[in-house]
Design a protein around this motif. Structure first.
Motif, PDB file in Angstrom:
ATOM      1  N   LEU A   1     -17.506 -15.575   4.769  1.00 23.59           N
ATOM      2  CA  LEU A   1     -18.264 -16.803   4.523  1.00 23.59           C
ATOM      3  C   LEU A   1     -18.432 -17.092   3.033  1.00 23.59           C
ATOM      4  CD1 LEU A   1     -20.919 -16.309   7.327  1.00 23.59           C
ATOM      5  CD2 LEU A   1     -19.247 -18.174   7.209  1.00 23.59           C
ATOM      6  N   GLY A   2     -17.839 -16.257   2.193  1.00 22.93           N
ATOM      7  CA  GLY A   2     -17.836 -16.540   0.760  1.00 22.93           C
ATOM      8  C   GLY A   2     -18.867 -15.797  -0.054  1.00 22.93           C
ATOM      9  N   LEU A   3     -19.554 -14.824   0.531  1.00 20.91           N
ATOM     10  CA  LEU A   3     -20.551 -14.055  -0.198  1.00 20.91           C
ATOM     11  C   LEU A   3     -19.926 -12.843  -0.869  1.00 20.91           C
ATOM     12  CD1 LEU A   3     -23.372 -14.110   2.492  1.00 20.91           C
ATOM     13  CD2 LEU A   3     -23.624 -15.006   0.181  1.00 20.91           C
ATOM     14  N   GLU A   4     -20.451 -12.479  -2.018  1.00 19.61           N
ATOM     15  CA  GLU A   4     -20.109 -11.201  -2.627  1.00 19.61           C
ATOM     16  C   GLU A   4     -21.081 -10.187  -2.032  1.00 19.61           C
ATOM     17  OE1 GLU A   4     -18.406  -8.239  -4.345  1.00 19.61           O
ATOM     18  OE2 GLU A   4     -17.595 -10.270  -4.543  1.00 19.61           O
ATOM     19  N   ALA A   5     -20.569  -9.281  -1.225  1.00 23.89           N
ATOM     20  CA  ALA A   5     -21.456  -8.424  -0.450  1.00 23.89           C
ATOM     21  C   ALA A   5     -21.066  -6.959  -0.522  1.00 23.89           C
ATOM     22  CB  ALA A   5     -21.470  -8.865   1.015  1.00 23.89           C
ATOM     23  N   THR A   6     -22.084  -6.121  -0.607  1.00 19.68           N
ATOM     24  CA  THR A   6     -21.934  -4.681  -0.432  1.00 19.68           C
ATOM     25  C   THR A   6     -22.986  -4.238   0.579  1.00 19.68           C
ATOM     26  OG1 THR A   6     -23.382  -4.306  -2.345  1.00 19.68           O
ATOM     27  CG2 THR A   6     -20.999  -4.220  -2.736  1.00 19.68           C
ATOM     28  N   GLY A   7     -22.851  -3.029   1.068  1.00 23.36           N
ATOM     29  CA  GLY A   7     -23.807  -2.540   2.050  1.00 23.36           C
ATOM     30  C   GLY A   7     -24.181  -1.096   1.788  1.00 23.36           C
ATOM     31  N   VAL A   8     -25.440  -0.793   2.025  1.00 22.86           N
ATOM     32  CA  VAL A   8     -25.938   0.583   1.914  1.00 22.86           C
ATOM     33  C   VAL A   8     -26.392   1.027   3.299  1.00 22.86           C
ATOM     34  CG1 VAL A   8     -27.650   2.110   0.876  1.00 22.86           C
ATOM     35  CG2 VAL A   8     -26.644   0.257  -0.482  1.00 22.86           C
ATOM     36  N   PRO A   9     -25.805   2.088   3.843  1.00 27.29           N
ATOM     37  CA  PRO A   9     -26.150   2.515   5.205  1.00 27.29           C
ATOM     38  C   PRO A   9     -27.600   2.969   5.335  1.00 27.29           C
ATOM     39  CG  PRO A   9     -24.119   3.563   4.437  1.00 27.29           C
ATOM     40  CD  PRO A   9     -24.755   2.933   3.245  1.00 27.29           C
ATOM     41  N   ALA A  10     -28.208   2.593   6.436  1.00 34.69           N
ATOM     42  CA  ALA A  10     -29.572   3.037   6.756  1.00 34.69           C
ATOM     43  C   ALA A  10     -29.486   4.115   7.835  1.00 34.69           C
ATOM     44  CB  ALA A  10     -30.411   1.861   7.218  1.00 34.69           C
ATOM     45  N   ASP A  11     -28.699   5.133   7.555  1.00 30.37           N
ATOM     46  CA  ASP A  11     -28.436   6.176   8.553  1.00 30.37           C
ATOM     47  C   ASP A  11     -29.394   7.350   8.377  1.00 30.37           C
ATOM     48  OD1 ASP A  11     -26.307   4.704   9.567  1.00 30.37           O
ATOM     49  OD2 ASP A  11     -24.857   5.645   8.232  1.00 30.37           O
ATOM     50  N   PHE A  12     -30.672   7.108   8.580  1.00 32.30           N
ATOM     51  CA  PHE A  12     -31.672   8.156   8.376  1.00 32.30           C
ATOM     52  C   PHE A  12     -31.910   8.992   9.625  1.00 32.30           C
ATOM     53  CE2 PHE A  12     -33.497   4.851   5.276  1.00 32.30           C
ATOM     54  CZ  PHE A  12     -32.686   5.306   4.256  1.00 32.30           C
ATOM     55  N   HIS A  13     -31.570   8.434  10.798  1.00 30.41           N
ATOM     56  CA  HIS A  13     -31.809   9.145  12.049  1.00 30.41           C
ATOM     57  C   HIS A  13     -30.622   8.955  12.992  1.00 30.41           C
ATOM     58  CE1 HIS A  13     -35.953   8.437  10.525  1.00 30.41           C
ATOM     59  NE2 HIS A  13     -36.148   9.649  10.981  1.00 30.41           N
ATOM     60  N   THR A  14     -30.522   9.845  13.956  1.00 30.84           N
ATOM     61  CA  THR A  14     -29.538   9.724  15.027  1.00 30.84           C
ATOM     62  C   THR A  14     -30.268   9.261  16.283  1.00 30.84           C
ATOM     63  OG1 THR A  14     -28.197  11.515  14.110  1.00 30.84           O
ATOM     64  CG2 THR A  14     -27.822  10.926  16.418  1.00 30.84           C
ATOM     65  N   PHE A  15     -29.703   8.269  16.959  1.00 34.31           N
ATOM     66  CA  PHE A  15     -30.363   7.678  18.118  1.00 34.31           C
ATOM     67  C   PHE A  15     -29.574   7.967  19.393  1.00 34.31           C
ATOM     68  CE2 PHE A  15     -31.521   5.146  14.410  1.00 34.31           C
ATOM     69  CZ  PHE A  15     -32.902   5.138  14.518  1.00 34.31           C
ATOM     70  N   LYS A  16     -30.297   8.190  20.472  1.00 30.15           N
ATOM     71  CA  LYS A  16     -29.656   8.522  21.739  1.00 30.15           C
ATOM     72  C   LYS A  16     -28.829   7.361  22.285  1.00 30.15           C
ATOM     73  CE  LYS A  16     -33.776   7.345  24.470  1.00 30.15           C
ATOM     74  NZ  LYS A  16     -34.793   7.860  25.419  1.00 30.15           N
ATOM     75  N   GLU A  17     -29.136   6.148  21.839  1.00 31.08           N
ATOM     76  CA  GLU A  17     -28.396   4.957  22.307  1.00 31.08           C
ATOM     77  C   GLU A  17     -27.126   4.700  21.502  1.00 31.08           C
ATOM     78  OE1 GLU A  17     -32.885   4.259  22.692  1.00 31.08           O
ATOM     79  OE2 GLU A  17     -31.496   4.904  21.100  1.00 31.08           O
ATOM     80  N   GLN A  18     -26.789   5.582  20.561  1.00 25.23           N
ATOM     81  CA  GLN A  18     -25.706   5.293  19.628  1.00 25.23           C
ATOM     82  C   GLN A  18     -24.378   5.015  20.323  1.00 25.23           C
ATOM     83  OE1 GLN A  18     -26.165   4.979  16.123  1.00 25.23           O
ATOM     84  NE2 GLN A  18     -24.251   3.905  16.533  1.00 25.23           N
ATOM     85  N   LEU A  19     -24.049   5.770  21.353  1.00 29.18           N
ATOM     86  CA  LEU A  19     -22.786   5.546  22.059  1.00 29.18           C
ATOM     87  C   LEU A  19     -22.736   4.145  22.650  1.00 29.18           C
ATOM     88  CD1 LEU A  19     -20.076   6.494  23.126  1.00 29.18           C
ATOM     89  CD2 LEU A  19     -21.263   7.500  25.104  1.00 29.18           C
ATOM     90  N   ILE A  20     -23.848   3.697  23.226  1.00 27.49           N
ATOM     91  CA  ILE A  20     -23.901   2.344  23.793  1.00 27.49           C
ATOM     92  C   ILE A  20     -23.704   1.317  22.693  1.00 27.49           C
ATOM     93  CG2 ILE A  20     -25.394   0.661  24.955  1.00 27.49           C
ATOM     94  CD1 ILE A  20     -26.724   3.035  26.383  1.00 27.49           C
ATOM     95  N   TRP A  21     -24.368   1.508  21.553  1.00 29.95           N
ATOM     96  CA  TRP A  21     -24.233   0.570  20.442  1.00 29.95           C
ATOM     97  C   TRP A  21     -22.793   0.542  19.930  1.00 29.95           C
ATOM     98  CZ3 TRP A  21     -29.116   2.933  17.765  1.00 29.95           C
ATOM     99  CH2 TRP A  21     -30.267   2.484  18.445  1.00 29.95           C
ATOM    100  N   ASP A  22     -22.168   1.706  19.847  1.00 32.89           N
ATOM    101  CA  ASP A  22     -20.778   1.771  19.379  1.00 32.89           C
ATOM    102  C   ASP A  22     -19.847   1.011  20.310  1.00 32.89           C
ATOM    103  OD1 ASP A  22     -21.447   3.297  17.166  1.00 32.89           O
ATOM    104  OD2 ASP A  22     -20.989   5.211  18.137  1.00 32.89           O
ATOM    105  N   LEU A  23     -20.073   1.174  21.614  1.00 27.04           N
ATOM    106  CA  LEU A  23     -19.231   0.491  22.593  1.00 27.04           C
ATOM    107  C   LEU A  23     -19.433  -1.022  22.531  1.00 27.04           C
ATOM    108  CD1 LEU A  23     -19.620   2.897  25.659  1.00 27.04           C
ATOM    109  CD2 LEU A  23     -17.603   2.611  24.197  1.00 27.04           C
ATOM    110  N   ARG A  24     -20.658  -1.453  22.321  1.00 20.93           N
ATOM    111  CA  ARG A  24     -20.941  -2.894  22.208  1.00 20.93           C
ATOM    112  C   ARG A  24     -20.374  -3.470  20.924  1.00 20.93           C
ATOM    113  NH1 ARG A  24     -27.226  -3.705  23.445  1.00 20.93           N
ATOM    114  NH2 ARG A  24     -27.160  -3.297  21.213  1.00 20.93           N
ATOM    115  N   GLU A  25     -20.354  -2.652  19.880  1.00 24.85           N
ATOM    116  CA  GLU A  25     -19.942  -3.148  18.571  1.00 24.85           C
ATOM    117  C   GLU A  25     -18.457  -3.505  18.532  1.00 24.85           C
ATOM    118  OE1 GLU A  25     -20.750  -4.316  14.620  1.00 24.85           O
ATOM    119  OE2 GLU A  25     -22.027  -3.907  16.366  1.00 24.85           O
TER     120      GLU A  25
END
Length: 235
Positions: A176-200
């Motif tokens: 969309l034309g933005l100059e963007a970087t990202g910093v991960p907010a990976d402070f915890h592991t969640f039990k729903e992660q597999l579901i989120w990965d599959l949806r992603e």
């Protein structure tokens, strides 16, 4: 069984319509899998280098830190996954990565409000109210990025969300034309992660099409100056 019966073709082979439908379905499944794989590879491959550390982000001097919404409870408390995104953004703000924070989430009804819950959490952590802008129509990752540029007028942003989500967020932002970087907010592991990965995975494919066709967001809105009063976004 006589020899003639043994040589007789199966029902599937004798029915041209059934055979055509079956082969068509197989072809569609294969094409869908190929599209899913190729688009996911594009999204991840083109954005991986934009994921940086908090130390690297401290020197970015971006226009704003964009926090992508997630579940809030009825009393306004952020869910654990959203809390990690907020804590990450607050730490980046304090490190001087950007002077403003944009809270972008779903506030589509009076009964569900991600954005004000996010704002109140940041204020309780000491972030000045004047530095917290609210995007009440961030109904999807794509829409959050679209509005960051076209409503808030940001040219450069730092995105705060989990790694699995960052690839798509950064792909949308850059597309969309933005100059963007990202910093991960990976402070915890969640039990729903597999579901989120599959949806992603299909979500990335969808957003490739959204970027390709430059789809409009659900809501536009009058321009908001990030150098102006944040109270303009209260709601």
């Amino acid at each position: 069984m006589d020899e003639q019966s043994k040589k007789r073709p199966s029902l599937w082979w004798r029915s041209r319509v059934f055979r055509g439908v079956t082969l068509g379905l197989i072809g569609c499944i294969l094409l869908g899998c190929a599209f899913l794989g190729i688009t996911n590879a594009i999204v991840i491959g083109t954005t991986s280098e934009r994921i940086i550390t908090a130390e690297e982000a401290a020197g970015q001097d971006a226009d704003a830190i964009l926090v992508l919404g997630a579940l809030v409870y009825p009393d306004g408390r952020p869910s654990d996954i959203l809390k990690d995104r907020l804590d990450n953004a607050i730490a980046l703000y304090r490190a001087g990565a950007a002077p403003k924070i944009i809270m972008s989430g779903d506030h589509g009804t009076t009964s569900y409000d991600e954005v004000n819950g996010m704002k109140q959490y940041a204020m309780k952590q000491g972030v000045p109210e004047d530095d917290i802008f609210c995007d009440h129509a961030g109904f999807s990752t794509y829409e959050s990025m679209h509005r960051a540029e076209n409503v808030f007028g940001a040219e450069s942003i730092i995105v705060s969300t989990q790694t699995y989500h960052l690839y798509r967020a950064l792909y949308d932002a850059v597309g969309l034309g933005l100059e963007a970087t990202g910093v991960p907010a990976d402070f915890h592991t969640f039990k729903e992660q597999l579901i989120w990965d599959l949806r992603e995975a299909p979500a990335r494919s969808k957003d490739v099409l959204m970027i390709l066709f430059q789809a409009p967001p659900t809501y536009g809105g009058d321009p908001i100056d990030l150098n102006g009063p944040a109270s303009a976004t209260d709601g």
